[in-house]
Structures are given as C-alpha cells and as structure tokens.
Write a protein that holds these residues in place. Structure first.
Motif, PDB file in Angstrom:
ATOM      1  N   HIS A 100       0.820  -1.223   0.000  1.00 21.51           N
ATOM      2  CA  HIS A 100       0.000   0.000   0.000  1.00 21.51           C
ATOM      3  C   HIS A 100       0.854   1.274   0.000  1.00 21.51           C
ATOM      4  CE1 HIS A 100      -3.803  -2.070   0.356  1.00 21.51           C
ATOM      5  NE2 HIS A 100      -3.276  -2.836   1.286  1.00 21.51           N
ATOM      6  N   GLN A 101       2.109   1.150  -0.400  1.00 23.91           N
ATOM      7  CA  GLN A 101       3.041   2.287  -0.507  1.00 23.91           C
ATOM      8  C   GLN A 101       3.160   3.092   0.786  1.00 23.91           C
ATOM      9  OE1 GLN A 101       0.529   2.284  -3.345  1.00 23.91           O
ATOM     10  NE2 GLN A 101       1.920   0.739  -4.133  1.00 23.91           N
ATOM     11  N   THR A 102       3.257   2.391   1.905  1.00 20.78           N
ATOM     12  CA  THR A 102       3.494   3.035   3.192  1.00 20.78           C
ATOM     13  C   THR A 102       4.424   2.135   3.998  1.00 20.78           C
ATOM     14  OG1 THR A 102       2.418   4.168   5.051  1.00 20.78           O
ATOM     15  CG2 THR A 102       1.421   2.086   4.322  1.00 20.78           C
ATOM     16  N   CYS A 103       4.575   2.381   5.282  1.00 21.98           N
ATOM     17  CA  CYS A 103       5.508   1.567   6.064  1.00 21.98           C
ATOM     18  C   CYS A 103       5.099   1.498   7.529  1.00 21.98           C
ATOM     19  CB  CYS A 103       6.923   2.121   5.940  1.00 21.98           C
ATOM     20  SG  CYS A 103       7.112   3.764   6.631  1.00 21.98           S
ATOM     21  N   VAL A 104       5.664   0.514   8.210  1.00 20.58           N
ATOM     22  CA  VAL A 104       5.546   0.378   9.660  1.00 20.58           C
ATOM     23  C   VAL A 104       6.573   1.320  10.270  1.00 20.58           C
ATOM     24  CG1 VAL A 104       5.853  -1.188  11.615  1.00 20.58           C
ATOM     25  CG2 VAL A 104       4.780  -2.024   9.510  1.00 20.58           C
ATOM     26  N   GLU A 105       6.154   2.111  11.253  1.00 18.66           N
ATOM     27  CA  GLU A 105       7.057   3.107  11.827  1.00 18.66           C
ATOM     28  C   GLU A 105       7.493   2.831  13.259  1.00 18.66           C
ATOM     29  OE1 GLU A 105       6.358   7.181  10.895  1.00 18.66           O
ATOM     30  OE2 GLU A 105       5.230   6.666   9.090  1.00 18.66           O
ATOM     31  N   TYR A 106       6.886   1.830  13.913  1.00 18.65           N
ATOM     32  CA  TYR A 106       7.282   1.482  15.278  1.00 18.65           C
ATOM     33  C   TYR A 106       6.664   0.136  15.641  1.00 18.65           C
ATOM     34  CZ  TYR A 106       2.591   2.974  16.582  1.00 18.65           C
ATOM     35  OH  TYR A 106       1.228   3.100  16.654  1.00 18.65           O
ATOM     36  N   ILE A 107       7.077  -0.397  16.789  1.00 17.04           N
ATOM     37  CA  ILE A 107       6.536  -1.638  17.330  1.00 17.04           C
ATOM     38  C   ILE A 107       5.956  -1.358  18.708  1.00 17.04           C
ATOM     39  CG2 ILE A 107       7.089  -3.973  18.154  1.00 17.04           C
ATOM     40  CD1 ILE A 107       9.511  -3.907  16.209  1.00 17.04           C
ATOM     41  N   LYS A 108       4.768  -1.866  18.956  1.00 18.99           N
ATOM     42  CA  LYS A 108       4.182  -1.853  20.303  1.00 18.99           C
ATOM     43  C   LYS A 108       3.610  -3.238  20.562  1.00 18.99           C
ATOM     44  CE  LYS A 108       0.715  -0.186  23.434  1.00 18.99           C
ATOM     45  NZ  LYS A 108      -0.625   0.371  23.576  1.00 18.99           N
ATOM     46  N   PRO A 109       4.284  -4.048  21.374  1.00 21.66           N
ATOM     47  CA  PRO A 109       3.765  -5.383  21.659  1.00 21.66           C
ATOM     48  C   PRO A 109       2.353  -5.333  22.261  1.00 21.66           C
ATOM     49  CG  PRO A 109       6.041  -5.237  22.326  1.00 21.66           C
ATOM     50  CD  PRO A 109       5.590  -3.833  21.994  1.00 21.66           C
ATOM     51  N   HIS A 110       1.633  -6.434  22.082  1.00 19.97           N
ATOM     52  CA  HIS A 110       0.246  -6.540  22.540  1.00 19.97           C
ATOM     53  C   HIS A 110       0.129  -7.309  23.851  1.00 19.97           C
ATOM     54  CE1 HIS A 110      -4.047  -7.473  22.495  1.00 19.97           C
ATOM     55  NE2 HIS A 110      -3.703  -8.727  22.715  1.00 19.97           N
ATOM     56  N   GLY A 111      -0.840  -6.926  24.662  1.00 21.59           N
ATOM     57  CA  GLY A 111      -1.322  -7.701  25.795  1.00 21.59           C
ATOM     58  C   GLY A 111      -0.257  -8.262  26.711  1.00 21.59           C
ATOM     59  N   ALA A 112      -0.279  -9.586  26.876  1.00 17.57           N
ATOM     60  CA  ALA A 112       0.638 -10.247  27.803  1.00 17.57           C
ATOM     61  C   ALA A 112       2.096 -10.047  27.398  1.00 17.57           C
ATOM     62  CB  ALA A 112       0.316 -11.731  27.902  1.00 17.57           C
ATOM     63  N   LEU A 113       2.378  -9.990  26.101  1.00 20.99           N
ATOM     64  CA  LEU A 113       3.755  -9.763  25.662  1.00 20.99           C
ATOM     65  C   LEU A 113       4.228  -8.383  26.106  1.00 20.99           C
ATOM     66  CD1 LEU A 113       6.296 -10.668  24.175  1.00 20.99           C
ATOM     67  CD2 LEU A 113       5.220  -9.917  22.032  1.00 20.99           C
TER      68      LEU A 113
END
Length: 170
Positions: A100-113
């Motif tokens: 989709h001509q964009t990018c992931v800019e950061y990581i935020k783990p979910h829930g228990a992780l």
C-alpha cells in the motif's frame, strides 16, 4: 505534544472486533495486530488502507501466538523464540504496508507480551533484539524504571517511544 494511539485491526476471518472505521480517524498512531493474537492478511490490508486514508502513523502490534486467549495469556517462550515471533509478525505487516506504498514506523507489543516485556529484562531484551534488527522504535510504558529501559535500548541502538496512560476521573 501528546499523541493518541490505539489498538486496531483485530478482526480475523468472520470474527469482527472493534470499530476501526470509527476509531482510526481519531488516532495519531495505530497499533495494527499482526496475526498471532488477532487479525489476518485481509484485515491487516483493510486496516492499513484506513490508516492511509486518515493520515495515521502505522505501528506493528505483535503478540504471543494465542488466538484463543487474544494474546492476553503469558506464554513460556525462549528469548530467541520471542524475537523470531516478533520478526515474523512485523515482517508480515511490513509486506502489507509496502503493498500500500506506506511503512511500519514502530513496534508496540500486545497484551501479555507487552506486560511481560515491562516486567522481565529477558523479554524486554528479546523485543529489543527484534526492534534492533528491524530498525524500528519500540513503544513502551513510561514508568519509574524508564531510565533503565532507555539505557538498555541505547545499548541496542533502539529508540523508545514513551506511552503515557491517560488520567481518568478528572
């Protein structure tokens, strides 16, 4: 400046979760589920399109491989396996965002992780390893131990995004 982030893209298959089309326009940053606790390729794609349409920054929201428990159960995993799991999940979302001509800019783990990362140096290190490999900042909770986390992240060359919890009841 304070930015609002929210967890989105958590539907999968025929199961619908959340009101992404109503929530995403209100967000600055969207934490998109990456398939292990929720989501699937079609829902990731739909969520990325919504974020693009509303100018919302995209973050990866990897979790433990726990669809039945929605990623809210701590799983006993080797440190290396946690790193590999995050690389796999974020890599999937990166491929969708590239489409989709964009990018992931950061990581935020979910829930228990996320909770385990904030409570265990070993889990935090595993997540840092993945963030370092992917050259992405990591979102963590701004706590009294923030300086310790910053020091560990600096050693890995990983930038941190500090998440502040809202004050309720004012």
């Amino acid at each position: 400046m304070m930015k609002l982030n929210g967890d989105v893209g958590e539907s999968f298959g025929q199961w619908s979760m959340g009101c992404d089309s109503e929530l995403i326009p209100l967000l600055d940053m969207a934490n998109i589920a990456c398939g292990f606790h929720a989501s699937d390729p079609d829902h990731m794609s739909q969520t990325v399109k919504l974020c693009n349409a509303h100018g919302v920054t995209i973050g990866a929201h990897p979790g433990y491989p726990d669809l039945q428990g929605f990623g809210r159960r701590s799983l006993a995993m080797a440190r290396e396996s946690i790193t590999h799991s995050i690389l796999y999940q974020v890599g999937a979302l990166q491929a969708v965002t590239k489409h989709h001509q964009t990018c992931v800019e950061y990581i935020k783990p979910h829930g228990a992780l996320y909770n385990d990362m904030m409570a265990s140096d070993s889990v935090f290190d595993a997540v840092l390893q993945a963030a370092h490999t992917l050259e992405l900042p990591l979102m963590i909770l701004d706590t009294a131990e923030a300086n310790t986390y910053r020091s560990l992240a600096d050693e890995q060359g990983v930038a941190l995004i500090m998440e502040h919890l809202p004050i309720v009841g004012i």
